[in-house]
Design a protein around this motif. Structure first.
Motif, PDB file in Angstrom:
ATOM      1  N   ALA A 102       4.144  32.048  42.213  1.00 15.86           N
ATOM      2  CA  ALA A 102       4.546  30.666  41.944  1.00 15.86           C
ATOM      3  C   ALA A 102       5.894  30.330  42.572  1.00 15.86           C
ATOM      4  O   ALA A 102       6.085  29.207  43.063  1.00 15.86           O
ATOM      5  N   ASP A 103       6.819  31.288  42.591  1.00 16.59           N
ATOM      6  CA  ASP A 103       8.145  30.975  43.123  1.00 16.59           C
ATOM      7  C   ASP A 103       8.143  30.701  44.624  1.00 16.59           C
ATOM      8  O   ASP A 103       9.115  30.205  45.165  1.00 16.59           O
ATOM      9  N   GLN A 104       7.054  31.024  45.290  1.00 13.42           N
ATOM     10  CA  GLN A 104       6.946  30.717  46.716  1.00 13.42           C
ATOM     11  C   GLN A 104       6.391  29.309  46.965  1.00 13.42           C
ATOM     12  O   GLN A 104       6.349  28.854  48.109  1.00 13.42           O
ATOM     13  N   PHE A 105       5.979  28.644  45.885  1.00 12.49           N
ATOM     14  CA  PHE A 105       5.335  27.336  46.038  1.00 12.49           C
ATOM     15  C   PHE A 105       6.013  26.228  45.226  1.00 12.49           C
ATOM     16  O   PHE A 105       6.189  25.122  45.719  1.00 12.49           O
ATOM     17  N   ASP A 111       5.643  22.015  54.195  1.00 13.15           N
ATOM     18  CA  ASP A 111       5.686  23.015  55.277  1.00 13.15           C
ATOM     19  C   ASP A 111       5.948  24.415  54.719  1.00 13.15           C
ATOM     20  O   ASP A 111       5.327  25.393  55.154  1.00 13.15           O
ATOM     21  N   GLU A 112       6.867  24.515  53.766  1.00 16.82           N
ATOM     22  CA  GLU A 112       7.157  25.818  53.150  1.00 16.82           C
ATOM     23  C   GLU A 112       5.936  26.350  52.396  1.00 16.82           C
ATOM     24  O   GLU A 112       5.635  27.545  52.457  1.00 16.82           O
ATOM     25  N   LYS A 113       5.258  25.468  51.720  1.00 15.50           N
ATOM     26  CA  LYS A 113       4.046  25.880  50.985  1.00 15.50           C
ATOM     27  C   LYS A 113       2.963  26.351  51.948  1.00 15.50           C
ATOM     28  O   LYS A 113       2.303  27.367  51.699  1.00 15.50           O
ATOM     29  N   ASN A 114       2.788  25.599  53.032  1.00 18.71           N
ATOM     30  CA  ASN A 114       1.768  25.988  54.018  1.00 18.71           C
ATOM     31  C   ASN A 114       2.078  27.349  54.627  1.00 18.71           C
ATOM     32  O   ASN A 114       1.179  28.181  54.798  1.00 18.71           O
ATOM     33  N   GLU A 115       3.352  27.565  54.957  1.00 22.57           N
ATOM     34  CA  GLU A 115       3.746  28.846  55.549  1.00 22.57           C
ATOM     35  C   GLU A 115       3.531  29.982  54.547  1.00 22.57           C
ATOM     36  O   GLU A 115       2.991  31.041  54.895  1.00 22.57           O
ATOM     37  N   ALA A 116       3.930  29.770  53.319  1.00 22.52           N
ATOM     38  CA  ALA A 116       3.727  30.804  52.288  1.00 22.52           C
ATOM     39  C   ALA A 116       2.249  31.073  52.080  1.00 22.52           C
ATOM     40  O   ALA A 116       1.825  32.233  51.934  1.00 22.52           O
ATOM     41  N   TRP A 117       1.461  30.021  52.071  1.00 16.72           N
ATOM     42  CA  TRP A 117       0.019  30.176  51.873  1.00 16.72           C
ATOM     43  C   TRP A 117      -0.595  31.019  52.989  1.00 16.72           C
ATOM     44  O   TRP A 117      -1.336  31.974  52.720  1.00 16.72           O
ATOM     45  N   ILE A 118      -0.267  30.684  54.233  1.00 19.74           N
ATOM     46  CA  ILE A 118      -0.816  31.439  55.372  1.00 19.74           C
ATOM     47  C   ILE A 118      -0.348  32.894  55.321  1.00 19.74           C
ATOM     48  O   ILE A 118      -1.152  33.823  55.498  1.00 19.74           O
ATOM     49  N   ASN A 119       0.941  33.101  55.114  1.00 21.84           N
ATOM     50  CA  ASN A 119       1.474  34.469  55.077  1.00 21.84           C
ATOM     51  C   ASN A 119       0.815  35.306  53.986  1.00 21.84           C
ATOM     52  O   ASN A 119       0.456  36.463  54.207  1.00 21.84           O
ATOM     53  N   ASN A 120       0.655  34.722  52.813  1.00 21.27           N
ATOM     54  CA  ASN A 120       0.041  35.473  51.711  1.00 21.27           C
ATOM     55  C   ASN A 120      -1.444  35.698  51.955  1.00 21.27           C
ATOM     56  O   ASN A 120      -1.976  36.746  51.605  1.00 21.27           O
ATOM     57  N   LYS A 121      -2.077  34.712  52.541  1.00 20.88           N
ATOM     58  CA  LYS A 121      -3.513  34.860  52.830  1.00 20.88           C
ATOM     59  C   LYS A 121      -3.719  35.990  53.842  1.00 20.88           C
ATOM     60  O   LYS A 121      -4.622  36.817  53.672  1.00 20.88           O
ATOM     61  N   LEU A 122      -2.902  36.039  54.870  1.00 24.39           N
ATOM     62  CA  LEU A 122      -3.030  37.098  55.883  1.00 24.39           C
ATOM     63  C   LEU A 122      -2.701  38.470  55.292  1.00 24.39           C
ATOM     64  O   LEU A 122      -3.344  39.465  55.611  1.00 24.39           O
ATOM     65  N   ARG A 123      -1.690  38.519  54.444  1.00 25.72           N
ATOM     66  CA  ARG A 123      -1.276  39.787  53.837  1.00 25.72           C
ATOM     67  C   ARG A 123      -2.348  40.353  52.899  1.00 25.72           C
ATOM     68  O   ARG A 123      -2.476  41.556  52.751  1.00 25.72           O
TER      69      ARG A 123
END
Ligand code: MG
Length: 129
Positions: A102-105, A111-123
């Motif tokens: 949650a603290d990443q969103f 833009d920050e949410k999208n980047e966090a979403w992509i990074n976490n999805k890939l990880r």
């Protein structure tokens, strides 16, 4: 069948009501594959109301009926695969909370949410079916 306390029914009571409805018609032996297809078909029927815009075509009752169709097939799928829906939901939410902290969103820009979403999805990319 429908009473004023319908919204207070438990998952178990709803599942039992659906099973009774199916058994009364000898419809209880639908194969899981057919039920999975039916969930997708009903989801598309709901989506059709939004085909041409954000404002749905049709009445709220039309949307409620399509959503009910999705849930009815989902309950059947859960029953035929011995899946406890509340447990499955809570386990999935727990998994999603770890995947998307949650603290990443919360309070972040789009833009920050999208980047966090992509990074976490890939990880957390699936390595199995
Ligand atoms: Mg439908």
């Amino acid at each position: 069948m429908i009473d004023s306390d319908s919204s207070d029914k438990t998952f178990r009571q709803i599942s039992e009501t659906i099973q009774a409805h199916l058994e009364a018609r000898d419809w209880q032996d639908n194969p899981p594959r057919g039920l999975a297809i039916s969930i997708a078909l009903e989801a598309n029927e709901l989506l059709e109301h939004y085909q041409w815009g954000d404002k749905p075509v049709g009445k709220r009752q039309d949307l409620a009926e399509e959503l009910a169709d999705i849930f009815i097939y989902a309950f059947q799928f859960a029953h035929s695969n011995d899946i406890d829906i509340p447990t499955a939901i809570l386990e999935k939410l727990d998994k999603a909370a770890k995947k998307y902290p949650a603290d990443q969103f919360k309070g972040k820009t789009d833009d920050e949410k999208n980047e966090a979403w992509i990074n976490n999805k890939l990880r957390h990319k699936k390595t199995t079916l």
